[in-house]
Design a protein around this motif. Structure first.
Motif, PDB file in Angstrom:
ATOM      1  N   MET A   1      -3.975  -1.400  -4.438  1.00 40.05           N
ATOM      2  CA  MET A   1      -3.629  -1.843  -5.789  1.00 40.05           C
ATOM      3  C   MET A   1      -4.810  -1.657  -6.745  1.00 40.05           C
ATOM      4  SD  MET A   1      -1.200  -5.208  -5.293  1.00 40.05           S
ATOM      5  CE  MET A   1      -2.442  -6.128  -4.421  1.00 40.05           C
ATOM      6  N   GLY A   2      -6.026  -1.879  -6.243  1.00 38.86           N
ATOM      7  CA  GLY A   2      -7.208  -1.643  -7.072  1.00 38.86           C
ATOM      8  C   GLY A   2      -7.301  -0.190  -7.494  1.00 38.86           C
TER       9      GLY A   2
ATOM     10  N   ALA B   1       0.828  -1.210   0.000  1.00 38.62           N
ATOM     11  CA  ALA B   1       0.000   0.000   0.000  1.00 38.62           C
ATOM     12  C   ALA B   1       0.864   1.262   0.000  1.00 38.62           C
ATOM     13  CB  ALA B   1      -0.945   0.005   1.200  1.00 38.62           C
ATOM     14  N   TYR B   2       1.955   1.249   0.747  1.00 36.49           N
ATOM     15  CA  TYR B   2       2.838   2.414   0.760  1.00 36.49           C
ATOM     16  C   TYR B   2       3.556   2.568  -0.580  1.00 36.49           C
ATOM     17  CZ  TYR B   2       2.161   2.791   5.835  1.00 36.49           C
ATOM     18  OH  TYR B   2       1.626   2.943   7.079  1.00 36.49           O
ATOM     19  N   ALA B   3       3.888   1.451  -1.216  1.00 35.63           N
ATOM     20  CA  ALA B   3       4.469   1.515  -2.559  1.00 35.63           C
ATOM     21  C   ALA B   3       3.453   2.106  -3.537  1.00 35.63           C
ATOM     22  CB  ALA B   3       4.912   0.119  -3.010  1.00 35.63           C
ATOM     23  N   CYS B   4       2.178   1.797  -3.324  1.00 33.25           N
ATOM     24  CA  CYS B   4       1.123   2.375  -4.167  1.00 33.25           C
ATOM     25  C   CYS B   4       1.047   3.887  -3.975  1.00 33.25           C
ATOM     26  CB  CYS B   4      -0.231   1.730  -3.855  1.00 33.25           C
ATOM     27  SG  CYS B   4      -0.377   0.022  -4.424  1.00 33.25           S
ATOM     28  N   ILE B   5       1.241   4.351  -2.743  1.00 34.76           N
ATOM     29  CA  ILE B   5       1.264   5.793  -2.485  1.00 34.76           C
ATOM     30  C   ILE B   5       2.409   6.437  -3.266  1.00 34.76           C
ATOM     31  CG2 ILE B   5       1.799   7.538  -0.725  1.00 34.76           C
ATOM     32  CD1 ILE B   5       0.119   5.932   1.242  1.00 34.76           C
ATOM     33  N   LEU B   6       3.584   5.829  -3.210  1.00 35.65           N
ATOM     34  CA  LEU B   6       4.726   6.362  -3.955  1.00 35.65           C
ATOM     35  C   LEU B   6       4.435   6.374  -5.453  1.00 35.65           C
ATOM     36  CD1 LEU B   6       7.643   7.339  -4.203  1.00 35.65           C
ATOM     37  CD2 LEU B   6       8.351   4.927  -4.151  1.00 35.65           C
ATOM     38  N   PHE B   7       3.918   5.280  -5.971  1.00 40.00           N
ATOM     39  CA  PHE B   7       3.597   5.207  -7.398  1.00 40.00           C
ATOM     40  C   PHE B   7       2.595   6.283  -7.788  1.00 40.00           C
ATOM     41  CE2 PHE B   7       1.078   3.749 -10.984  1.00 40.00           C
ATOM     42  CZ  PHE B   7       2.059   3.388 -11.898  1.00 40.00           C
TER      43      PHE B   7
ATOM     44  N   PRO C   1      -6.621  -4.903   8.446  1.00 37.33           N
ATOM     45  CA  PRO C   1      -5.823  -6.004   7.882  1.00 37.33           C
ATOM     46  C   PRO C   1      -5.001  -5.533   6.673  1.00 37.33           C
ATOM     47  CG  PRO C   1      -8.075  -6.716   8.308  1.00 37.33           C
ATOM     48  CD  PRO C   1      -8.050  -5.229   8.512  1.00 37.33           C
ATOM     49  N   GLN C   2      -3.697  -5.755   6.759  1.00 39.11           N
ATOM     50  CA  GLN C   2      -2.794  -5.248   5.725  1.00 39.11           C
ATOM     51  C   GLN C   2      -3.093  -5.823   4.356  1.00 39.11           C
ATOM     52  OE1 GLN C   2      -0.543  -2.714   6.359  1.00 39.11           O
ATOM     53  NE2 GLN C   2      -0.532  -2.642   4.135  1.00 39.11           N
ATOM     54  N   ASP C   3      -3.516  -7.076   4.302  1.00 39.61           N
ATOM     55  CA  ASP C   3      -3.798  -7.653   2.985  1.00 39.61           C
ATOM     56  C   ASP C   3      -4.958  -6.945   2.305  1.00 39.61           C
ATOM     57  OD1 ASP C   3      -5.564  -8.752   4.887  1.00 39.61           O
ATOM     58  OD2 ASP C   3      -5.777 -10.633   3.761  1.00 39.61           O
ATOM     59  N   ARG C   4      -5.957  -6.517   3.082  1.00 43.83           N
ATOM     60  CA  ARG C   4      -7.087  -5.769   2.502  1.00 43.83           C
ATOM     61  C   ARG C   4      -6.661  -4.363   2.084  1.00 43.83           C
ATOM     62  NH1 ARG C   4     -11.701  -6.505   6.710  1.00 43.83           N
ATOM     63  NH2 ARG C   4     -11.047  -8.570   7.339  1.00 43.83           N
TER      64      ARG C   4
END
Length: 123
Positions: free
Chosen positions: A84-85, A4-10, A75-78
């Protein structure tokens, strides 16, 4: 760094991709007055610039949703799945905007917003 944090960076970098597409080829580009130059553009350049603005506008809501869900120990997976969605929806949104597919663009925009709202329901 979690997904999720990588998604923020992206997502923080994605508007610059749109800006690069808008300025592709730099035909007559005026770096001294870039906004005025972009305002005169048409076609895919104008659409890429509009997509850039819309992506920037969506970032605070997405960033807050991920951070709040993380701080609340959802939950981190959610969190990762919804982040990612959102990213996939916004990349599709950029493609649809540039390709001039307005109905599909609106559909993927809605999907992205559903992902962000769903992040808030994880807390």
């Amino acid at each position: 760094m979690n997904i999720a944090y990588a998604c923020i960076l992206f997502m923080g970098l994605l508007p610059y991709v749109a800006a690069g597409i808008a300025k592709k080829g730099f035909e007559g580009y005026d770096n001294g007055m870039p906004r005025q130059w972009l305002a005169k553009q048409t076609g895919f350049r104008a659409r890429a610039n509009a997509a850039q603005a819309n992506i920037f506008e969506s970032l605070p809501f997405f960033f807050a949703a991920v951070i709040i869900a993380s701080v609340a120990h959802a939950p981190q997976d959610r969190i990762d799945l919804l982040a990612m969605g959102f990213v996939l929806a916004r990349v599709a949104y950029l493609i649809c905007y540039i390709a001039d597919w307005p109905t599909t663009r609106s559909t993927v925009w809605l999907f992205g917003m559903i992902c962000v709202v769903a992040l808030f329901f994880q807390i």
